[in-house]
Write a protein that holds these residues in place. Sequence first.
Motif, PDB file in Angstrom:
ATOM      1  N   ARG A  33     -21.810  78.407-100.476  1.00  0.00           N
ATOM      2  CA  ARG A  33     -23.222  78.747-100.404  1.00  0.00           C
ATOM      3  C   ARG A  33     -23.949  77.468-100.046  1.00  0.00           C
ATOM      4  NH1 ARG A  33     -26.255  78.010-105.149  1.00  0.00           N
ATOM      5  NH2 ARG A  33     -26.667  76.151-103.983  1.00  0.00           N
ATOM      6  N   THR A  34     -24.785  77.524 -99.031  1.00  0.00           N
ATOM      7  CA  THR A  34     -25.491  76.320 -98.608  1.00  0.00           C
ATOM      8  C   THR A  34     -26.926  76.660 -98.247  1.00  0.00           C
ATOM      9  OG1 THR A  34     -25.364  74.383 -97.134  1.00  0.00           O
ATOM     10  CG2 THR A  34     -24.701  76.517 -96.199  1.00  0.00           C
ATOM     11  N   GLY A  35     -27.816  75.744 -98.534  1.00  0.00           N
ATOM     12  CA  GLY A  35     -29.225  75.969 -98.237  1.00  0.00           C
ATOM     13  C   GLY A  35     -30.010  74.676 -98.351  1.00  0.00           C
ATOM     14  N   VAL A  36     -31.305  74.768 -98.105  1.00  0.00           N
ATOM     15  CA  VAL A  36     -32.184  73.607 -98.187  1.00  0.00           C
ATOM     16  C   VAL A  36     -33.336  73.961 -99.125  1.00  0.00           C
ATOM     17  CG1 VAL A  36     -33.692  72.045 -96.903  1.00  0.00           C
ATOM     18  CG2 VAL A  36     -31.566  72.853 -95.852  1.00  0.00           C
ATOM     19  N   ILE A  37     -33.598  73.095-100.090  1.00  0.00           N
ATOM     20  CA  ILE A  37     -34.669  73.287-101.064  1.00  0.00           C
ATOM     21  C   ILE A  37     -35.869  72.436-100.661  1.00  0.00           C
ATOM     22  CG2 ILE A  37     -35.345  73.017-103.479  1.00  0.00           C
ATOM     23  CD1 ILE A  37     -32.350  73.270-104.191  1.00  0.00           C
ATOM     24  N   LYS A  38     -37.028  73.068-100.582  1.00  0.00           N
ATOM     25  CA  LYS A  38     -38.291  72.390-100.265  1.00  0.00           C
ATOM     26  C   LYS A  38     -38.189  71.533 -99.010  1.00  0.00           C
ATOM     27  CE  LYS A  38     -39.757  72.343-105.065  1.00  0.00           C
ATOM     28  NZ  LYS A  38     -40.147  71.550-106.226  1.00  0.00           N
ATOM     29  N   GLU A  39     -37.401  71.991 -98.049  1.00  0.00           N
ATOM     30  CA  GLU A  39     -37.231  71.336 -96.751  1.00  0.00           C
ATOM     31  C   GLU A  39     -36.737  69.896 -96.837  1.00  0.00           C
ATOM     32  OE1 GLU A  39     -40.647  71.881 -94.225  1.00  0.00           O
ATOM     33  OE2 GLU A  39     -40.839  73.977 -94.827  1.00  0.00           O
ATOM     34  N   GLU A  40     -36.080  69.523 -97.975  1.00  0.00           N
ATOM     35  CA  GLU A  40     -35.620  68.142 -98.083  1.00  0.00           C
ATOM     36  C   GLU A  40     -34.302  67.950 -98.822  1.00  0.00           C
ATOM     37  OE1 GLU A  40     -37.914  66.285-101.906  1.00  0.00           O
ATOM     38  OE2 GLU A  40     -39.084  66.452-100.067  1.00  0.00           O
ATOM     39  N   ILE A  41     -33.887  68.919 -99.658  1.00  0.00           N
ATOM     40  CA  ILE A  41     -32.662  68.758-100.434  1.00  0.00           C
ATOM     41  C   ILE A  41     -31.594  69.704 -99.890  1.00  0.00           C
ATOM     42  CG2 ILE A  41     -31.580  68.976-102.706  1.00  0.00           C
ATOM     43  CD1 ILE A  41     -34.412  68.446-103.893  1.00  0.00           C
ATOM     44  N   SER A  42     -30.478  69.139 -99.453  1.00  0.00           N
ATOM     45  CA  SER A  42     -29.338  69.937 -99.006  1.00  0.00           C
ATOM     46  C   SER A  42     -28.577  70.387-100.250  1.00  0.00           C
ATOM     47  CB  SER A  42     -28.436  69.097 -98.098  1.00  0.00           C
ATOM     48  OG  SER A  42     -27.282  69.831 -97.755  1.00  0.00           O
ATOM     49  N   ASP A  43     -28.606  71.694-100.509  1.00  0.00           N
ATOM     50  CA  ASP A  43     -28.027  72.266-101.725  1.00  0.00           C
ATOM     51  C   ASP A  43     -26.769  73.053-101.347  1.00  0.00           C
ATOM     52  OD1 ASP A  43     -27.627  73.223-104.310  1.00  0.00           O
ATOM     53  OD2 ASP A  43     -29.112  74.823-104.092  1.00  0.00           O
ATOM     54  N   ASN A  44     -25.602  72.561-101.772  1.00  0.00           N
ATOM     55  CA  ASN A  44     -24.322  73.147-101.380  1.00  0.00           C
ATOM     56  C   ASN A  44     -23.499  73.496-102.609  1.00  0.00           C
ATOM     57  OD1 ASN A  44     -24.509  72.348 -98.372  1.00  0.00           O
ATOM     58  ND2 ASN A  44     -24.949  70.475 -99.480  1.00  0.00           N
ATOM     59  N   MET A  45     -22.848  74.662-102.577  1.00  0.00           N
ATOM     60  CA  MET A  45     -22.009  75.076-103.695  1.00  0.00           C
ATOM     61  C   MET A  45     -20.725  75.703-103.171  1.00  0.00           C
ATOM     62  SD  MET A  45     -22.802  77.505-106.949  1.00  0.00           S
ATOM     63  CE  MET A  45     -23.748  76.241-107.778  1.00  0.00           C
TER      64      MET A  45
END
Length: 159
Positions: A73-85
């Motif tokens: 699962r991958t995404g971007v939080i608040k257009e600045e944090i690369s959040d990967n699981m």
Amino acid sequence: MMRDKVWLGVNAIVMNEKGEWLLLKKQYGGMRGMWSTPAGFVDNGETADQAVLRELYEETGIQGEVIGIMGLRTGVIKEEISDNMILFLVKPLSTQITVTVPNDEIEIVAWRSPQSILQDDTVSPMIHHLLNDMSEPITLTSTVSPGKKFNYTHYHLFT
């Protein structure tokens, strides 16, 4: 390039012999009040597969064995944090939940049937998706480092 805003998390998908899924409710964060699977961040000095087993044990008291990888699962939080699981399939070595709940992090831990999960709108949508579209895991095999050049203690091959 700085990488201080790249997160790597792990998620344990654990099923018992009856086909029930190990779920819990956290008492903080974005999943507060929702059923989800044991999860957390990879700590400095550990591999992702070590982290998923640590998180599983810390949150449920259950020890496990990594079988493979179910997805990312991958995404971007608040257009600045690369959040990967990384989503790991983990075989439980026991089914007895040994943590005391509720505690500071976890409200409840339980084994739940797929039918009850699919009928419950307080279960993470990701789990509903996994139940509906479950595929075979990618097998994970640990091996020794390819040499000093990489300075790894081990690496993983996907087959």
